[in-house]
Design an enzyme around this catalytic site. Sequence first.
Site, PDB file in Angstrom:
ATOM      1  N   LYS A 161      12.235  11.591  52.691  1.00 48.39           N
ATOM      2  CA  LYS A 161      11.632  10.545  52.257  1.00 48.39           C
ATOM      3  C   LYS A 161      10.447  10.398  52.795  1.00 48.39           C
ATOM      4  CE  LYS A 161      15.154   7.026  53.595  1.00 48.39           C
ATOM      5  NZ  LYS A 161      16.468   7.568  54.572  1.00 48.39           N
ATOM      6  N   GLU A 168      28.457  11.631  54.970  1.00 45.33           N
ATOM      7  CA  GLU A 168      28.285  11.930  56.310  1.00 45.33           C
ATOM      8  C   GLU A 168      28.674  10.071  56.458  1.00 45.33           C
ATOM      9  OE1 GLU A 168      24.959   9.951  57.954  1.00 45.33           O
ATOM     10  OE2 GLU A 168      23.360  11.739  56.188  1.00 45.33           O
TER      11      GLU A 168
HETATM   12  N1  PSU Z   1      17.137  10.202  55.889  1.00 44.85           N
HETATM   13  C1  PSU Z   1      17.911   8.699  54.709  1.00 44.85           C
HETATM   14  N2  PSU Z   1      19.158   8.154  55.277  1.00 44.85           N
HETATM   15  C2  PSU Z   1      19.498   8.587  56.841  1.00 44.85           C
HETATM   16  C3  PSU Z   1      18.931   9.344  57.692  1.00 44.85           C
HETATM   17  C4  PSU Z   1      17.879  10.002  56.363  1.00 44.85           C
HETATM   18  O1  PSU Z   1      17.181   8.989  54.125  1.00 44.85           O
HETATM   19  O2  PSU Z   1      20.405   7.522  56.750  1.00 44.85           O
HETATM   20  C5  PSU Z   1      19.724   9.673  59.027  1.00 44.85           C
HETATM   21  C6  PSU Z   1      20.710  11.097  57.769  1.00 44.85           C
HETATM   22  O3  PSU Z   1      21.988  10.798  58.604  1.00 44.85           O
HETATM   23  C7  PSU Z   1      19.874  12.139  58.525  1.00 44.85           C
HETATM   24  C8  PSU Z   1      19.524  11.330  60.416  1.00 44.85           C
HETATM   25  O4  PSU Z   1      20.591  13.351  58.935  1.00 44.85           O
HETATM   26  O5  PSU Z   1      19.087   9.811  59.579  1.00 44.85           O
HETATM   27  C9  PSU Z   1      18.080  12.309  60.318  1.00 44.85           C
HETATM   28  O6  PSU Z   1      17.669  11.369  61.655  1.00 44.85           O
HETATM   29  P1  PSU Z   1      16.772  12.106  63.036  1.00 44.85           P
HETATM   30  O7  PSU Z   1      15.075  11.995  62.323  1.00 44.85           O
HETATM   31  O8  PSU Z   1      16.621  11.500  64.164  1.00 44.85           O
HETATM   32  O9  PSU Z   1      17.134  13.743  62.858  1.00 44.85           O
END
Ligand code: PSU
Length: 333
Positions: free
Chosen positions: A185, A51
Amino acid sequence: MNASSPSPPPSSLARSHPLSHRPQAAFSPPITVSAEVAEALRLHRPVVALESTIITHGMPYPQNLAMAHQVEADCRENKALPATIGLLDGEILVGMTETQLQALAASPSPMKLSRADLGFALAMGRSGGTTVSATMICAALAGISVFATGGIGGVHRGGEDSMDISADLNELARTPVTVVCAGAKAILDLPRTLEYLETRGVPVLGYQTDHLPAFWSAASPWRVPLRVESPQEIAAIMEARARLGLDGGMLVTNPIPAVDEIPFDAMKILVDQVLEEARLQKVDGKAVTPFLLSRLLTLSEGRSLTANIALVRNNVRLAAAIACARTGQAPIE
Ligand code: PSU
Ligand code: MN
């Protein structure tokens, strides 16, 4: 068939591609697959999707670019071809070149693209990093079935009120890609994230562990539903699910190596602090995760970033081994 018998509904044809409402023959997705990735896929060689939100929003420059290079090299070293996915000027790239990676990392205000944003970015000529959900969509369109990331999004704490549930979870329920991550996380509500995945029928595998990994920490207090020991077992489960015709993907949770981890209890203190800051500053929506990450980086004096890089590399190595086991042949040289 006589005239009175019902003819098949047009939709039976239209369902032939899982992501399309058009017949398969007419379906040509608006993605640009690099020549190297296209060739590998044609020959059924192992390919791992990567990604790019981690580049645009997950890590600071220049560590983001160094990490992107490093994990591509790790992937090749482990006999699979990396295909980093992202958008530049409205073009969906599957397998980004060095120049394209640099352009994305340097782009001034890249979007954070999840399922909801992909069509907009394509139509409006925007650049951005693809989150887990958008990367899964593009990987599936290209025919890539294994994807490595750092951590997935999940149910945020307080999600029962805010309804902040990452689109990553629904994507896992519908798009047939195996996602290798280091769990989620501890800024998220981990037990509710597990419950949500269970409700949506997403298998959550623990790689050589009984406990859900929590990103910087190798283990959390919560148990992971299904334990596996090897990439071969994971490939066999992918095969079994495909044979059953089950929709959706799988989540493989891979603990960060012990030498690189920040133990759960130590991390919890920092996480509680930054969550309180986000609440006081009324950070919401897409901005929440990047805000928390950058505050944790400061508070942990850089340790969270070192751990982050180590765990992504660890996930890419496992994803490469799964891709090799899944194709069962012809690793790249
Ligand atoms: N968790 C991480 N690092 C990240 C992300 C999530 O530890 O960079 C990124 C990933 O691309 C994940 C996105 O798909 O954040 C999720 O964002 P949201 O919580 O806004 O859906
Ligand atoms: Mn969200």
